[in-house]
Design a protein around this motif. Sequence first.
Motif, PDB file in Angstrom:
ATOM      1  N   ALA A   1      13.983  15.223   2.773  1.00 23.80           N
ATOM      2  CA  ALA A   1      15.159  14.552   3.333  1.00 23.80           C
ATOM      3  C   ALA A   1      16.114  14.156   2.213  1.00 23.80           C
ATOM      4  N   PRO A   2      17.083  15.033   1.885  1.00 23.39           N
ATOM      5  CA  PRO A   2      17.980  14.750   0.757  1.00 23.39           C
ATOM      6  C   PRO A   2      19.010  13.667   1.051  1.00 23.39           C
ATOM      7  N   ASP A   3      19.226  13.351   2.315  1.00 26.68           N
ATOM      8  CA  ASP A   3      20.266  12.387   2.667  1.00 26.68           C
ATOM      9  C   ASP A   3      19.799  10.927   2.593  1.00 26.68           C
ATOM     10  N   LEU A   4      18.530  10.699   2.275  1.00 27.59           N
ATOM     11  CA  LEU A   4      18.024   9.333   2.168  1.00 27.59           C
ATOM     12  C   LEU A   4      18.423   8.715   0.835  1.00 27.59           C
ATOM     13  N   THR A   5      18.720   7.437   0.876  1.00 26.35           N
ATOM     14  CA  THR A   5      18.972   6.734  -0.381  1.00 26.35           C
ATOM     15  C   THR A   5      17.641   6.493  -1.076  1.00 26.35           C
ATOM     16  N   ASP A   6      17.699   6.237  -2.364  1.00 25.32           N
ATOM     17  CA  ASP A   6      16.465   5.971  -3.116  1.00 25.32           C
ATOM     18  C   ASP A   6      15.730   4.756  -2.552  1.00 25.32           C
ATOM     19  N   GLU A   7      16.494   3.761  -2.146  1.00 26.62           N
ATOM     20  CA  GLU A   7      15.901   2.542  -1.605  1.00 26.62           C
ATOM     21  C   GLU A   7      15.154   2.816  -0.302  1.00 26.62           C
ATOM     22  N   VAL A   8      15.774   3.554   0.591  1.00 20.69           N
ATOM     23  CA  VAL A   8      15.147   3.874   1.885  1.00 20.69           C
ATOM     24  C   VAL A   8      13.933   4.775   1.672  1.00 20.69           C
ATOM     25  N   ARG A   9      14.085   5.788   0.821  1.00 25.19           N
ATOM     26  CA  ARG A   9      12.965   6.700   0.543  1.00 25.19           C
ATOM     27  C   ARG A   9      11.788   5.912  -0.044  1.00 25.19           C
ATOM     28  N   GLY A  10      12.066   5.028  -0.995  1.00 23.90           N
ATOM     29  CA  GLY A  10      11.009   4.226  -1.608  1.00 23.90           C
ATOM     30  C   GLY A  10      10.329   3.325  -0.602  1.00 23.90           C
ATOM     31  N   HIS A  11      11.113   2.689   0.250  1.00 25.43           N
ATOM     32  CA  HIS A  11      10.543   1.801   1.268  1.00 25.43           C
ATOM     33  C   HIS A  11       9.650   2.584   2.235  1.00 25.43           C
ATOM     34  N   GLN A  12      10.137   3.716   2.695  1.00 28.78           N
ATOM     35  CA  GLN A  12       9.355   4.509   3.643  1.00 28.78           C
ATOM     36  C   GLN A  12       8.098   5.084   3.000  1.00 28.78           C
ATOM     37  N   ALA A  13       8.180   5.478   1.732  1.00 24.89           N
ATOM     38  CA  ALA A  13       7.005   6.010   1.034  1.00 24.89           C
ATOM     39  C   ALA A  13       5.953   4.916   0.842  1.00 24.89           C
ATOM     40  N   PHE A  14       6.397   3.712   0.464  1.00 24.27           N
ATOM     41  CA  PHE A  14       5.450   2.599   0.311  1.00 24.27           C
ATOM     42  C   PHE A  14       4.830   2.224   1.654  1.00 24.27           C
ATOM     43  N   THR A  15       5.635   2.247   2.696  1.00 22.03           N
ATOM     44  CA  THR A  15       5.129   1.930   4.035  1.00 22.03           C
ATOM     45  C   THR A  15       4.100   2.973   4.483  1.00 22.03           C
ATOM     46  N   ALA A  16       4.380   4.226   4.214  1.00 24.38           N
ATOM     47  CA  ALA A  16       3.434   5.297   4.587  1.00 24.38           C
ATOM     48  C   ALA A  16       2.113   5.125   3.843  1.00 24.38           C
ATOM     49  N   TYR A  17       2.197   4.789   2.564  1.00 21.38           N
ATOM     50  CA  TYR A  17       0.969   4.611   1.783  1.00 21.38           C
ATOM     51  C   TYR A  17       0.225   3.347   2.203  1.00 21.38           C
ATOM     52  N   ALA A  18       0.959   2.314   2.591  1.00 18.32           N
ATOM     53  CA  ALA A  18       0.331   1.052   3.000  1.00 18.32           C
ATOM     54  C   ALA A  18      -0.588   1.241   4.201  1.00 18.32           C
ATOM     55  N   ALA A  19      -0.303   2.243   5.024  1.00 17.99           N
ATOM     56  CA  ALA A  19      -1.148   2.507   6.195  1.00 17.99           C
ATOM     57  C   ALA A  19      -2.556   2.954   5.794  1.00 17.99           C
ATOM     58  N   CYS A  20      -2.742   3.355   4.545  1.00 16.45           N
ATOM     59  CA  CYS A  20      -4.053   3.799   4.069  1.00 16.45           C
ATOM     60  C   CYS A  20      -4.940   2.637   3.619  1.00 16.45           C
ATOM     61  N   TYR A  21      -4.352   1.462   3.424  1.00 13.61           N
ATOM     62  CA  TYR A  21      -5.116   0.326   2.895  1.00 13.61           C
ATOM     63  C   TYR A  21      -6.276  -0.087   3.792  1.00 13.61           C
ATOM     64  N   ALA A  22      -6.024  -0.270   5.082  1.00 17.55           N
ATOM     65  CA  ALA A  22      -7.065  -0.771   5.981  1.00 17.55           C
ATOM     66  C   ALA A  22      -8.280   0.145   5.992  1.00 17.55           C
ATOM     67  N   SER A  23      -8.052   1.434   6.110  1.00 15.81           N
ATOM     68  CA  SER A  23      -9.193   2.359   6.154  1.00 15.81           C
ATOM     69  C   SER A  23      -9.905   2.413   4.800  1.00 15.81           C
ATOM     70  N   ARG A  24      -9.167   2.205   3.716  1.00 16.61           N
ATOM     71  CA  ARG A  24      -9.800   2.196   2.392  1.00 16.61           C
ATOM     72  C   ARG A  24     -10.726   0.991   2.256  1.00 16.61           C
ATOM     73  N   TYR A  25     -10.313  -0.142   2.783  1.00 23.24           N
ATOM     74  CA  TYR A  25     -11.170  -1.331   2.719  1.00 23.24           C
ATOM     75  C   TYR A  25     -12.393  -1.180   3.617  1.00 23.24           C
ATOM     76  N   GLU A  26     -12.224  -0.555   4.768  1.00 24.93           N
ATOM     77  CA  GLU A  26     -13.381  -0.270   5.623  1.00 24.93           C
ATOM     78  C   GLU A  26     -14.363   0.631   4.883  1.00 24.93           C
ATOM     79  N   LEU A  27     -13.835   1.613   4.217  1.00 25.51           N
ATOM     80  CA  LEU A  27     -14.661   2.546   3.461  1.00 25.51           C
ATOM     81  C   LEU A  27     -15.429   1.817   2.363  1.00 25.51           C
ATOM     82  N   ALA A  28     -14.769   0.884   1.696  1.00 24.53           N
ATOM     83  CA  ALA A  28     -15.399   0.150   0.602  1.00 24.53           C
ATOM     84  C   ALA A  28     -16.600  -0.658   1.067  1.00 24.53           C
ATOM     85  N   VAL A  29     -16.593  -1.082   2.310  1.00 22.29           N
ATOM     86  CA  VAL A  29     -17.696  -1.883   2.837  1.00 22.29           C
ATOM     87  C   VAL A  29     -18.886  -1.017   3.224  1.00 22.29           C
ATOM     88  N   LEU A  30     -18.628   0.190   3.672  1.00 30.08           N
ATOM     89  CA  LEU A  30     -19.666   0.982   4.316  1.00 30.08           C
ATOM     90  C   LEU A  30     -20.169   2.176   3.515  1.00 30.08           C
TER      91      LEU A  30
END
Length: 155
Positions: A64-93
């Motif tokens: 998506a070339p039309d995204l600003t750096d700020e929007v792209r960064g926010h969306q990328a961090f948000t996408a990665y943040a969705a992995c946190y919960a499952s990673r913590y579940e994995l760490a327990v089990l």
Amino acid sequence: MTWLPLLATLLGAVIALGSALIVERHRERREDRIERRKTKREVYARYLAAHADLRTQLRVLSLAPDLTDEVRGHQAFTAYAACYASRYELAVLAPQTVLAQARDFDRSARDLRDLVIEGTNIQTQGGERMQTYLDAMKLVHTAMRSDLGADEGSY
């Protein structure tokens, strides 16, 4: 002589009770193993699904070339943040063999996220890091399948 039948009955009752307790304990252990395996499968599936979703979102963001750096960064961090919960579940089990591979996999996912934040098209310019990510994913799959005994025919 009148005590002999009473002792025999008492001994029979102790043997019957002991064998019933042993059978019950084995049944509970088997059910616990089955439940633990089922839970691991679910946790592993959520973890891999979260990363698959991340990979898809990062690819879309990198195209998506039309995204600003700020929007792209926010969306990328948000996408990665969705992995946190499952990673913590994995760490327990999960056992250490799976966790070590998952740590490398998460590290390569963060590298891809950072490339996208920089504005890099990960499909055309991020080939080496994408390959590192895919290799790490294969190692996680292998470790998880091994932990579940999927390759031993006991599934």
